[in-house]
Design a protein around this motif. Sequence first.
Motif, mmCIF file in Angstrom:
data_model
loop_
_atom_site.group_PDB
_atom_site.id
_atom_site.type_symbol
_atom_site.label_atom_id
_atom_site.label_comp_id
_atom_site.label_asym_id
_atom_site.label_seq_id
_atom_site.Cartn_x
_atom_site.Cartn_y
_atom_site.Cartn_z
ATOM 1 N N VAL A 1 51.471 30.763 42.206
ATOM 2 C CA VAL A 1 50.182 30.067 42.116
ATOM 3 C C VAL A 1 50.298 28.888 41.158
ATOM 4 O O VAL A 1 50.882 29.011 40.080
ATOM 5 N N ASN A 2 49.733 27.753 41.565
ATOM 6 C CA ASN A 2 49.601 26.598 40.663
ATOM 7 C C ASN A 2 48.530 26.953 39.627
ATOM 8 O O ASN A 2 47.359 27.157 39.955
ATOM 9 N N HIS A 3 48.946 27.016 38.372
ATOM 10 C CA HIS A 3 48.055 27.403 37.271
ATOM 11 C C HIS A 3 46.798 26.521 37.221
ATOM 12 O O HIS A 3 45.700 26.991 36.896
ATOM 13 N N LEU A 4 46.954 25.240 37.561
ATOM 14 C CA LEU A 4 45.823 24.296 37.458
ATOM 15 C C LEU A 4 44.819 24.533 38.580
ATOM 16 O O LEU A 4 43.605 24.492 38.365
ATOM 17 N N TRP A 5 45.310 24.813 39.777
ATOM 18 C CA TRP A 5 44.408 25.156 40.878
ATOM 19 C C TRP A 5 43.638 26.433 40.516
ATOM 20 O O TRP A 5 42.444 26.549 40.785
ATOM 21 N N ALA A 6 44.364 27.385 39.910
ATOM 22 C CA ALA A 6 43.742 28.678 39.571
ATOM 23 C C ALA A 6 42.582 28.480 38.601
ATOM 24 O O ALA A 6 41.523 29.105 38.743
ATOM 25 N N ILE B 1 51.217 40.191 45.388
ATOM 26 C CA ILE B 1 51.526 39.929 43.973
ATOM 27 C C ILE B 1 51.446 38.421 43.763
ATOM 28 O O ILE B 1 52.240 37.671 44.350
ATOM 29 N N ALA B 2 50.496 37.980 42.940
ATOM 30 C CA ALA B 2 50.328 36.552 42.660
ATOM 31 C C ALA B 2 50.780 36.285 41.238
ATOM 32 O O ALA B 2 50.436 37.027 40.322
ATOM 33 N N VAL B 3 51.533 35.205 41.054
ATOM 34 C CA VAL B 3 52.033 34.892 39.708
ATOM 35 C C VAL B 3 51.895 33.397 39.440
ATOM 36 O O VAL B 3 52.145 32.578 40.322
ATOM 37 N N ALA B 4 51.496 33.063 38.203
ATOM 38 C CA ALA B 4 51.455 31.650 37.808
ATOM 39 C C ALA B 4 52.888 31.142 37.782
ATOM 40 O O ALA B 4 53.710 31.646 37.026
ATOM 41 N N MET C 1 41.429 43.449 50.609
ATOM 42 C CA MET C 1 42.757 43.085 50.104
ATOM 43 C C MET C 1 42.791 43.199 48.573
ATOM 44 O O MET C 1 41.897 42.689 47.896
ATOM 45 N N LEU C 2 43.809 43.895 48.064
ATOM 46 C CA LEU C 2 43.945 44.076 46.615
ATOM 47 C C LEU C 2 45.119 43.230 46.116
ATOM 48 O O LEU C 2 46.258 43.412 46.562
ATOM 49 N N THR C 3 44.819 42.287 45.208
ATOM 50 C CA THR C 3 45.863 41.375 44.720
ATOM 51 C C THR C 3 46.029 41.539 43.212
ATOM 52 O O THR C 3 45.056 41.538 42.461
ATOM 53 N N LEU C 4 47.296 41.645 42.799
ATOM 54 C CA LEU C 4 47.621 41.686 41.372
ATOM 55 C C LEU C 4 47.952 40.257 40.926
ATOM 56 O O LEU C 4 48.712 39.565 41.600
ATOM 57 N N GLY C 5 47.373 39.822 39.816
ATOM 58 C CA GLY C 5 47.655 38.489 39.280
ATOM 59 C C GLY C 5 48.371 38.595 37.947
ATOM 60 O O GLY C 5 48.045 39.463 37.128
ATOM 61 N N ILE C 6 49.344 37.706 37.729
ATOM 62 C CA ILE C 6 50.138 37.726 36.488
ATOM 63 C C ILE C 6 50.147 36.320 35.898
ATOM 64 O O ILE C 6 50.508 35.358 36.589
ATOM 65 N N GLU C 7 49.760 36.204 34.619
ATOM 66 C CA GLU C 7 49.692 34.897 33.954
ATOM 67 C C GLU C 7 50.548 34.913 32.687
ATOM 68 O O GLU C 7 50.301 35.731 31.786
ATOM 69 N N THR C 8 51.535 34.021 32.633
ATOM 70 C CA THR C 8 52.361 33.909 31.411
ATOM 71 C C THR C 8 52.756 32.448 31.168
ATOM 72 O O THR C 8 53.850 32.186 30.667
ATOM 73 N N SER C 9 51.884 31.498 31.506
ATOM 74 C CA SER C 9 52.361 30.108 31.466
ATOM 75 C C SER C 9 52.373 29.507 30.060
ATOM 76 O O SER C 9 53.051 28.522 29.818
ATOM 77 N N CYS C 10 51.605 30.092 29.124
ATOM 78 C CA CYS C 10 51.599 29.538 27.769
ATOM 79 C C CYS C 10 51.570 30.671 26.744
ATOM 80 O O CYS C 10 52.546 31.402 26.615
ATOM 81 N N ASP C 11 50.445 30.852 26.060
ATOM 82 C CA ASP C 11 50.428 31.855 24.985
ATOM 83 C C ASP C 11 49.441 32.986 25.236
ATOM 84 O O ASP C 11 49.060 33.690 24.315
ATOM 85 N N GLU C 12 49.007 33.157 26.486
ATOM 86 C CA GLU C 12 48.175 34.310 26.835
ATOM 87 C C GLU C 12 48.940 35.113 27.880
ATOM 88 O O GLU C 12 49.397 34.540 28.873
ATOM 89 N N THR C 13 49.042 36.422 27.660
ATOM 90 C CA THR C 13 49.660 37.275 28.673
ATOM 91 C C THR C 13 48.521 37.972 29.409
ATOM 92 O O THR C 13 47.737 38.694 28.785
ATOM 93 N N GLY C 14 48.432 37.752 30.715
ATOM 94 C CA GLY C 14 47.300 38.317 31.460
ATOM 95 C C GLY C 14 47.732 38.999 32.744
ATOM 96 O O GLY C 14 48.633 38.511 33.441
ATOM 97 N N VAL C 15 47.105 40.133 33.049
ATOM 98 C CA VAL C 15 47.268 40.776 34.358
ATOM 99 C C VAL C 15 45.884 41.145 34.843
ATOM 100 O O VAL C 15 44.990 41.445 34.035
ATOM 101 N N ALA C 16 45.676 41.111 36.152
ATOM 102 C CA ALA C 16 44.351 41.442 36.696
ATOM 103 C C ALA C 16 44.474 41.901 38.130
ATOM 104 O O ALA C 16 45.442 41.563 38.820
ATOM 105 N N LEU C 17 43.488 42.688 38.559
ATOM 106 C CA LEU C 17 43.414 43.105 39.965
ATOM 107 C C LEU C 17 42.130 42.545 40.561
ATOM 108 O O LEU C 17 41.047 42.719 39.988
ATOM 109 N N VAL C 18 42.267 41.851 41.687
ATOM 110 C CA VAL C 18 41.109 41.332 42.405
ATOM 111 C C VAL C 18 41.078 41.974 43.785
ATOM 112 O O VAL C 18 42.101 41.998 44.482
ATOM 113 N N ARG C 19 39.919 42.547 44.127
ATOM 114 C CA ARG C 19 39.778 43.130 45.466
ATOM 115 C C ARG C 19 38.753 42.331 46.255
ATOM 116 O O ARG C 19 37.600 42.197 45.828
#
Length: 351
Positions: free
Chosen positions: A108-113, A75-78, A1-19
């Motif tokens: 996604v709950n940012h804190l769980w992540a 597609i997973a997003v904070a 399974m290939l999942t894209l993650g997107i993080e924008t909850s504060c001051d870091e912009t992040g994207v990642a792929l997890v397989r």
Amino acid sequence: MLTLGIETSCDETGVALVRDGRLLGQKLASQVDVHALFGGVVPEIASREHQKLLPGLLHALLQETGAELEDVDGIAVARGPGLLGALLVGVSFAKGLSLSTGAPLVGVNHLWAHLLAPGLEDELLFPALGLLVSGGHTHIYHVASPTQFTLLGRTLDDAAGEAFDKVAKQLNFPYPGGRYIDELACGTPPDARMLPVPYVDNDNLDFSFSGLKTAVANYVARHPQLAFEHMVGAEVLEREADPGLRLLCASFNHTVAETLRIKVERALDRTEDVRSLIVAGGVAANSELRRVMSGVGRSRQLHVTLPALRLCTDNGAMIAHAGQQLLQAGLRHDLSLEAVPRGRTVPLDWC
Ligand code: KG4
Ligand code: ZN
């Protein structure tokens, strides 16, 4: 399974792929320099930066990994907690991608992540006790599995990272100052009686760091030569910090770690089934906290998971990883997914 993650909850912009639980690649853009000019995160600027940066980061990620958007299975997003405007940028971007590719969406709950992030490199043992210490949160959770978290204790005012940053600001360190306090503390034995260990003479698992911040302010008022007159850069700080300032940093480091240790040990005494302790979030990078929590593990013969430093602070990989586990458990959201600001509980509203 290939999942894209997107993080924008504060001051870091992040994207990642997890397989299948392994990180394929990630792109991270920090806005720290932009906000440093203001001595703290400016929400409006954070949102604008995320909006500007996200498409380019995703493009670079796909190029680097050779993956196509059509290959993505989820597609997973904070979705919170965080700065509302900043979260809305990531959530809207994720909805657009889900709509155009047909891949399922999960918030996604940012804190769980944060707490699941070390699972990208180590096997996590559940049930676990999770200590999440970041710039915005100080939470203790019982974590039965990657999708079952129970909040046991939380900060009533400042988060641990916030206390670090506010103390650093009083001393005119660069922003965010937590890591500089830690760096200056290195090699200086703390004075364990300099500062009060805050909010431990009670029977609960909550935290309160605002009194500690005031205690430091009072100490600095009595020793005004400790604070720099204007905000200094990292090199000046390292070069000009005198032994008194290093002692204050070491003692503050010690007091925060000791506060966290007391509540974590109290939580461990009250939970029988726990197989490991996971420490996560930006403050998990703190050297004294890592030393103290490793000691807790040794004395209790409990496995302690401390994430690699690059996984401690905000990133897209942790969102992709946590989201993948939710999707694998059959949990997802529809396009009405809402962002949740700091201070509100993230609902368990999967469909
Ligand atoms: O988890 P994070 O990247 O962002 C939030 O979600 O808040 O945490 C950032 C926080 C900041 O307060 C920063 O000063 C603190 O983590 N931090 C540290 C250290 N490295 C980062 N605090 C103490 N010691 C460190 N070495
Ligand atoms: Zn965070």
